[in-house]
Design an enzyme around this catalytic site. Sequence first.
Site, PDB file in Angstrom:
ATOM      1  N   GLY A 108       0.685  -1.209  -0.040  1.00 21.04           N
ATOM      2  CA  GLY A 108      -0.523   0.297  -0.205  1.00 21.04           C
ATOM      3  C   GLY A 108       0.940   1.468   0.220  1.00 21.04           C
ATOM      4  N   ASN A 112       1.543   3.064  -2.400  1.00 24.37           N
ATOM      5  CA  ASN A 112       0.768   3.716  -3.175  1.00 24.37           C
ATOM      6  C   ASN A 112      -0.160   4.489  -2.624  1.00 24.37           C
ATOM      7  OD1 ASN A 112       1.628   5.020  -6.223  1.00 24.37           O
ATOM      8  ND2 ASN A 112       2.490   1.872  -5.691  1.00 24.37           N
ATOM      9  N   LEU A 152      -9.931  -9.520 -10.151  1.00 23.17           N
ATOM     10  CA  LEU A 152     -10.494  -8.723 -11.305  1.00 23.17           C
ATOM     11  C   LEU A 152     -11.518  -8.853 -10.873  1.00 23.17           C
ATOM     12  CD1 LEU A 152     -10.237  -8.988 -14.400  1.00 23.17           C
ATOM     13  CD2 LEU A 152     -11.877 -11.097 -14.371  1.00 23.17           C
ATOM     14  N   ASN A 197      -6.984   1.710 -12.858  1.00 21.37           N
ATOM     15  CA  ASN A 197      -5.746   0.866 -12.592  1.00 21.37           C
ATOM     16  C   ASN A 197      -4.187   1.663 -12.960  1.00 21.37           C
ATOM     17  OD1 ASN A 197      -4.452  -1.637 -11.765  1.00 21.37           O
ATOM     18  ND2 ASN A 197      -4.482  -2.527 -13.449  1.00 21.37           N
ATOM     19  N   HIS A 252      -0.518  -0.336 -13.532  1.00 19.74           N
ATOM     20  CA  HIS A 252       0.092  -1.305 -14.015  1.00 19.74           C
ATOM     21  C   HIS A 252       1.684  -0.955 -13.538  1.00 19.74           C
ATOM     22  CE1 HIS A 252       0.629  -5.639 -14.981  1.00 19.74           C
ATOM     23  NE2 HIS A 252       1.922  -4.820 -16.159  1.00 19.74           N
ATOM     24  N   ASP A 284      -5.695  -5.875 -17.069  1.00 18.31           N
ATOM     25  CA  ASP A 284      -5.093  -4.885 -17.721  1.00 18.31           C
ATOM     26  C   ASP A 284      -5.402  -4.447 -19.452  1.00 18.31           C
ATOM     27  OD1 ASP A 284      -3.556  -4.917 -15.482  1.00 18.31           O
ATOM     28  OD2 ASP A 284      -2.293  -6.476 -16.224  1.00 18.31           O
ATOM     29  N   GLU A 326       5.753   6.260 -10.068  1.00 14.15           N
ATOM     30  CA  GLU A 326       4.550   5.823  -9.714  1.00 14.15           C
ATOM     31  C   GLU A 326       4.119   6.956  -8.935  1.00 14.15           C
ATOM     32  OE1 GLU A 326       3.034   0.979 -10.122  1.00 14.15           O
ATOM     33  OE2 GLU A 326       3.803   1.410  -8.424  1.00 14.15           O
TER      34      GLU A 326
HETATM   35  C1  GRF Z   1       2.373  -1.468  -7.653  1.00 12.73           C
HETATM   36  O1  GRF Z   1       4.007  -1.312  -8.715  1.00 12.73           O
HETATM   37  C2  GRF Z   1       1.311  -1.365  -8.898  1.00 12.73           C
HETATM   38  O2  GRF Z   1       1.896  -0.754  -9.758  1.00 12.73           O
HETATM   39  C3  GRF Z   1       1.215  -2.870  -8.845  1.00 12.73           C
HETATM   40  O3  GRF Z   1       1.400  -3.635  -7.707  1.00 12.73           O
HETATM   41  C4  GRF Z   1       2.048  -2.721  -6.893  1.00 12.73           C
HETATM   42  C5  GRF Z   1       1.809  -2.433  -5.240  1.00 12.73           C
HETATM   43  O4  GRF Z   1       2.795  -1.620  -4.590  1.00 12.73           O
HETATM   44  N1  GRF Z   1       0.326  -3.092  -9.124  1.00 12.73           N
HETATM   45  P1  GRF Z   1       2.261  -0.786  -3.287  1.00 12.73           P
HETATM   46  O5  GRF Z   1       1.680  -1.165  -2.231  1.00 12.73           O
HETATM   47  O6  GRF Z   1       1.634   0.344  -3.342  1.00 12.73           O
HETATM   48  O7  GRF Z   1       3.861  -0.701  -1.902  1.00 12.73           O
END
Ligand code: GRF
Length: 190
Positions: free
Chosen positions: A12, A14, A87, A102, A104, A145, A174
Site C-alpha cells: 500500500g 501507493n 479481477l 488501475n 500497472h 489490464d 508511480e
Molecule cells: C505497484 O507497483 C503497482 O503498480 C502494482 O503493485 C505494486 C503495489 O505496490 N500493481 P504498493 O502496494 O503500492 O506498495
Amino acid sequence: MKNIAILASGSGSNAENIAKYFGGSDYARVSFIIANNPEAYVLERAKKLGIESAVVTKQQFMEADSIIAMLQERSIDFVVLAGFLLLVPQKLIEAYPGRIVNIHPALLPKHGGKGMYGDRVHKAVVECGDTESGITIHLIDEHYDQGTTFFQAKCQVLPTDTPDDVAAKVHALEYEHFPHVIEEILHTLD
Ligand code: GRF
C-alpha cells in the site's frame, strides 16, 4: 468534495502516497481503503493515516453487492486500484462506469494480463531484454489490464538492471505520477 476509495492487496505504498497527496486538498480525499487480505500492510497504513478501512473476502468481492453497498454508503465517487490483485467483477464496473482506475507497473500492452503483477512483471522485463519499462494508468474493464489507457511514463532499463532495480525505477514513477493523474481523471468527470 470527491470521495476516493482505494483497493489494495499488499504493502500500500501507493495508497499512502495518494492519500497524502490529497491530504491538503479541498477537491478530493481518500476516505476509504479496502483490502482483500487481512495481513495486507495497507491496513496499518490506513490506521496511521486515520482513514477508514475494511477487509473483504475474495467471494464477497466477486459477488460485488456488498462492496457496492459499502462504497455507496460512503458516497464514494471514484475507485483506485493500487496493487490490487483480484479481477474486478462486471457488476462493480457497471456501478462505477469510467470511474475505476488501475496502475500497472509496465508499459501495457506489454507484460500485462492474468498473473502478471508485482515482481513477475519486472522479471519479465529483464528476461525479455527490454530497454525501457514504466507505468500504465488505465480505466478498467472486465479484462485484466485492458481498459482505456489514460497515461504512461517510461524509465530506462539498463542491461545490468535486476528486477529489483526496475521495480525501484517503476515505483518512483508511480509515486511521481499516480496522484496527479487521478486528479486529472477526476476533473474530466466534473
Ligand atoms: C505497484 O507497483 C503497482 O503498480 C502494482 O503493485 C505494486 C503495489 O505496490 N500493481 P504498493 O502496494 O503500492 O506498495
